[in-house]
Write a protein that holds these residues in place. Structure first.
Motif, PDB file in Angstrom:
ATOM      1  N   UNK A 109     -14.205  37.420  41.053  1.00 53.31           N
ATOM      2  CA  UNK A 109     -13.332  37.945  42.110  1.00 53.31           C
ATOM      3  C   UNK A 109     -13.725  37.407  43.474  1.00 53.31           C
ATOM      4  N   UNK A 110     -15.052  37.246  43.697  1.00 48.15           N
ATOM      5  CA  UNK A 110     -15.548  36.758  44.988  1.00 48.15           C
ATOM      6  C   UNK A 110     -16.645  35.737  44.725  1.00 48.15           C
ATOM      7  N   UNK A 111     -16.575  34.609  45.455  1.00 46.61           N
ATOM      8  CA  UNK A 111     -17.602  33.572  45.332  1.00 46.61           C
ATOM      9  C   UNK A 111     -18.142  33.244  46.725  1.00 46.61           C
ATOM     10  N   UNK A 112     -19.454  33.287  46.856  1.00 47.42           N
ATOM     11  CA  UNK A 112     -20.107  32.827  48.075  1.00 47.42           C
ATOM     12  C   UNK A 112     -20.332  31.323  47.930  1.00 47.42           C
ATOM     13  N   UNK A 113     -19.873  30.542  48.907  1.00 45.43           N
ATOM     14  CA  UNK A 113     -19.870  29.088  48.778  1.00 45.43           C
ATOM     15  C   UNK A 113     -20.497  28.451  50.017  1.00 45.43           C
ATOM     16  N   UNK A 114     -21.368  27.468  49.784  1.00 42.71           N
ATOM     17  CA  UNK A 114     -21.830  26.639  50.899  1.00 42.71           C
ATOM     18  C   UNK A 114     -20.654  25.854  51.453  1.00 42.71           C
ATOM     19  N   UNK A 115     -20.486  25.872  52.761  1.00 37.93           N
ATOM     20  CA  UNK A 115     -19.291  25.313  53.412  1.00 37.93           C
ATOM     21  C   UNK A 115     -19.003  23.870  53.005  1.00 37.93           C
ATOM     22  N   UNK A 116     -20.028  23.068  52.769  1.00 34.86           N
ATOM     23  CA  UNK A 116     -19.832  21.642  52.502  1.00 34.86           C
ATOM     24  C   UNK A 116     -19.107  21.380  51.183  1.00 34.86           C
ATOM     25  N   UNK A 117     -19.012  22.388  50.316  1.00 38.73           N
ATOM     26  CA  UNK A 117     -18.355  22.180  49.025  1.00 38.73           C
ATOM     27  C   UNK A 117     -16.891  22.628  49.018  1.00 38.73           C
TER      28      UNK A 117
ATOM     29  N   UNK B 155      -9.634  21.349  50.373  1.00 44.70           N
ATOM     30  CA  UNK B 155      -8.289  21.910  50.400  1.00 44.70           C
ATOM     31  C   UNK B 155      -7.807  22.153  48.969  1.00 44.70           C
ATOM     32  N   UNK B 156      -7.092  23.241  48.792  1.00 44.28           N
ATOM     33  CA  UNK B 156      -6.584  23.555  47.469  1.00 44.28           C
ATOM     34  C   UNK B 156      -6.337  25.040  47.315  1.00 44.28           C
ATOM     35  N   UNK B 157      -5.849  25.405  46.138  1.00 45.27           N
ATOM     36  CA  UNK B 157      -5.590  26.811  45.842  1.00 45.27           C
ATOM     37  C   UNK B 157      -6.758  27.381  45.029  1.00 45.27           C
ATOM     38  N   UNK B 158      -7.218  28.548  45.453  1.00 50.53           N
ATOM     39  CA  UNK B 158      -8.369  29.162  44.811  1.00 50.53           C
ATOM     40  C   UNK B 158      -7.965  30.458  44.122  1.00 50.53           C
ATOM     41  N   UNK B 159      -8.401  30.619  42.887  1.00 45.98           N
ATOM     42  CA  UNK B 159      -8.158  31.876  42.170  1.00 45.98           C
ATOM     43  C   UNK B 159      -8.969  33.002  42.772  1.00 45.98           C
ATOM     44  N   UNK B 160     -10.162  32.695  43.241  1.00 43.48           N
ATOM     45  CA  UNK B 160     -11.101  33.700  43.740  1.00 43.48           C
ATOM     46  C   UNK B 160     -11.049  33.781  45.261  1.00 43.48           C
TER      47      UNK B 160
ATOM     48  N   UNK C 149     -18.812  33.913  35.108  1.00 47.26           N
ATOM     49  CA  UNK C 149     -18.392  35.052  35.919  1.00 47.26           C
ATOM     50  C   UNK C 149     -16.984  35.499  35.538  1.00 47.26           C
ATOM     51  N   UNK C 150     -16.743  36.810  35.624  1.00 45.49           N
ATOM     52  CA  UNK C 150     -15.466  37.407  35.272  1.00 45.49           C
ATOM     53  C   UNK C 150     -14.893  38.188  36.444  1.00 45.49           C
ATOM     54  N   UNK C 151     -13.671  38.640  36.261  1.00 44.77           N
ATOM     55  CA  UNK C 151     -13.021  39.451  37.284  1.00 44.77           C
ATOM     56  C   UNK C 151     -13.869  40.686  37.574  1.00 44.77           C
ATOM     57  N   UNK C 152     -13.978  41.014  38.856  1.00 41.94           N
ATOM     58  CA  UNK C 152     -14.793  42.153  39.259  1.00 41.94           C
ATOM     59  C   UNK C 152     -16.232  41.789  39.550  1.00 41.94           C
TER      60      UNK C 152
ATOM     61  N   UNK D 164     -15.863  43.907  44.096  1.00 47.42           N
ATOM     62  CA  UNK D 164     -16.771  43.522  43.005  1.00 47.42           C
ATOM     63  C   UNK D 164     -17.665  44.713  42.675  1.00 47.42           C
ATOM     64  N   UNK D 165     -18.081  44.784  41.421  1.00 47.81           N
ATOM     65  CA  UNK D 165     -19.016  45.834  40.999  1.00 47.81           C
ATOM     66  C   UNK D 165     -20.164  45.270  40.164  1.00 47.81           C
ATOM     67  N   UNK D 166     -20.344  43.930  40.233  1.00 45.45           N
ATOM     68  CA  UNK D 166     -21.435  43.296  39.508  1.00 45.45           C
ATOM     69  C   UNK D 166     -21.583  41.857  39.942  1.00 45.45           C
ATOM     70  N   UNK D 167     -22.638  41.200  39.464  1.00 44.90           N
ATOM     71  CA  UNK D 167     -22.888  39.798  39.796  1.00 44.90           C
ATOM     72  C   UNK D 167     -23.065  39.008  38.507  1.00 44.90           C
ATOM     73  N   UNK D 168     -22.849  37.673  38.604  1.00 39.83           N
ATOM     74  CA  UNK D 168     -22.953  36.834  37.422  1.00 39.83           C
ATOM     75  C   UNK D 168     -23.147  35.383  37.835  1.00 39.83           C
ATOM     76  N   UNK D 169     -23.819  34.581  36.992  1.00 39.95           N
ATOM     77  CA  UNK D 169     -23.832  33.128  37.228  1.00 39.95           C
ATOM     78  C   UNK D 169     -22.409  32.591  37.225  1.00 39.95           C
TER      79      UNK D 169
END
Length: 344
Positions: A56-64, A67-72, A33-36, A24-29
């Motif tokens: 590209x990367x998402x920080x997630x609270x574990x409780x959310x 199971x499934x396929x994630x793009x990020x 959010x977009x790639x990168x 990643x080279x930036x942050x966004x709501x």
């Protein structure tokens, strides 16, 4: 600057699901959010974005996480919001280069004492007998009055003014165009008009206080106006002479606090709140925006309205107020029927 998911996870002790080399080279709501880019999800109402976001990367609270396929690529943590704050603080430290030395032109009294690694920006004026702690940053066009004491690791942004004899603790931040120590609003009425009462006190900011831009904090008439440790004050706020504010309060924009009022610890004061002078507000009080407080407040109360009352009572009463025209009409009809029945 560019970071990988593995590097980010190492900063916040997170667990990676996906490509640890995702960069990643930036942050966004999360909503756009977009790639990168890096984003985060800490509330349930945004949880669906974990599957659909282009980040590209998402920080997630574990409780959310389900199971499934994630793009990020996901980084799982206990509290995504707090972890994201940690990252933002680290990023700020990397981005903001600490300065040191004295830029010219600037004026510094020979009797002023500056600690190690202090930075003084151009066109700043530092008066006699000022003491400034190590690693403090004073940006261009700041005025520091005589006998002022400023602690370590403070930041005073361009255009701020600190009047004579004021005291600023360690790790304080004062934003642009704020005035610390202006005269209190003290005048004695006479037959010839209003006689100014000398304002001979000062302002004391304890450690870890932050003051927003365009604030005015008046010096005490005698004694000190005090802003307690850890308190955070938003932009465009007026604090009058001899006010005493305790620890870890937050006060939102355009609030005004009149003279000699005492405020306890851990209070939350909403924007455009007005507080009269010479009253006491307890601890852990919540005052909703645009409230007017004109009496003492006990610990733990939540207030709303002007004059402020219990927030629950205000909301219940407001329902009736919205229907006031209909209520008056119904009362009038009942009175009319009652008179007609009496006449019969």
């Amino acid at each position: 600057m560019e970071f990988t998911a593995a590097q980010i996870a190492s900063f916040i002790n997170g667990k990676i699901i996906g490509d640890e080399n995702a960069s990643i080279n930036g942050v966004s709501p999360i909503e756009n959010a977009e790639k990168g880019q890096l984003s985060f999800v800490s509330q349930e109402k945004f949880a669906d974005y974990i599957f659909s976001s282009d980040a590209s990367v998402i920080i997630v609270s574990e409780k959310f996480v389900k199971e499934g396929n994630y793009k990020s690529t996901l980084i799982l943590v206990e509290d995504a919001y707090l972890s994201f704050q940690v990252l933002m603080n680290l990023y700020q430290q990397m981005r903001e280069e600490k300065k040191s030395g004295i830029e010219q032109p600037s004026t510094i009294s020979d009797s002023a004492i500056l600690g190690e690694n202090v930075y003084v920006g151009a066109h700043t004026y530092i008066s006699e007998k000022v003491k400034i702690g190590k690693s403090t940053q004073i940006y261009p066009q700041v005025y520091i009055g005589k006998n002022v004491k400023i602690g370590e690791n403070c930041t005073i942004y361009s255009g701020a003014r600190v009047y004579d004899f004021c005291v600023i603790g360690d790790n304080c931040i004062i934003h642009s165009n704020t005035v610390i120590g202006s005269d209190g609003f003290g005048f004695q009425p006479t037959n010839d008009g209003y006689q100014k009462i000398p304002q001979l006190g000062n302002v004391v900011l304890e450690n870890n206080v932050e003051i927003g831009s365009n604030c005015s904090i008046d010096r005490g008439t005698i004694g000190s106006t005090i802003i307690g440790e850890g308190t955070k004050i938003d932009n465009l706020i007026q604090i009058a002479h001899n006010v005493k504010i305790g620890k870890n309060n937050v006060i939102a924009a355009q609030a005004g606090i009149a003279g000699s009022t005492v405020i306890g610890d851990w209070n939350m004061i909403g924007g455009q709140t007005g507080i009269v002078g010479h009253i006491k507000i307890g601890n852990q009080v919540r005052i909703q925006a645009q409230s007017g407080v004109n009496a003492n407040v006990n610990d733990g109360e939540t207030l709303y309205g002007s004059p402020a009352i219990s927030a629950g009572d205000y909301r219940r009463n407001y329902v009736h107020f919205r229907n006031l025209t209909e209520i008056v009409k119904r009362i009038s009809e009942l009175e009319k029927k009652s008179k007609e029945g009496t006449n019969d």
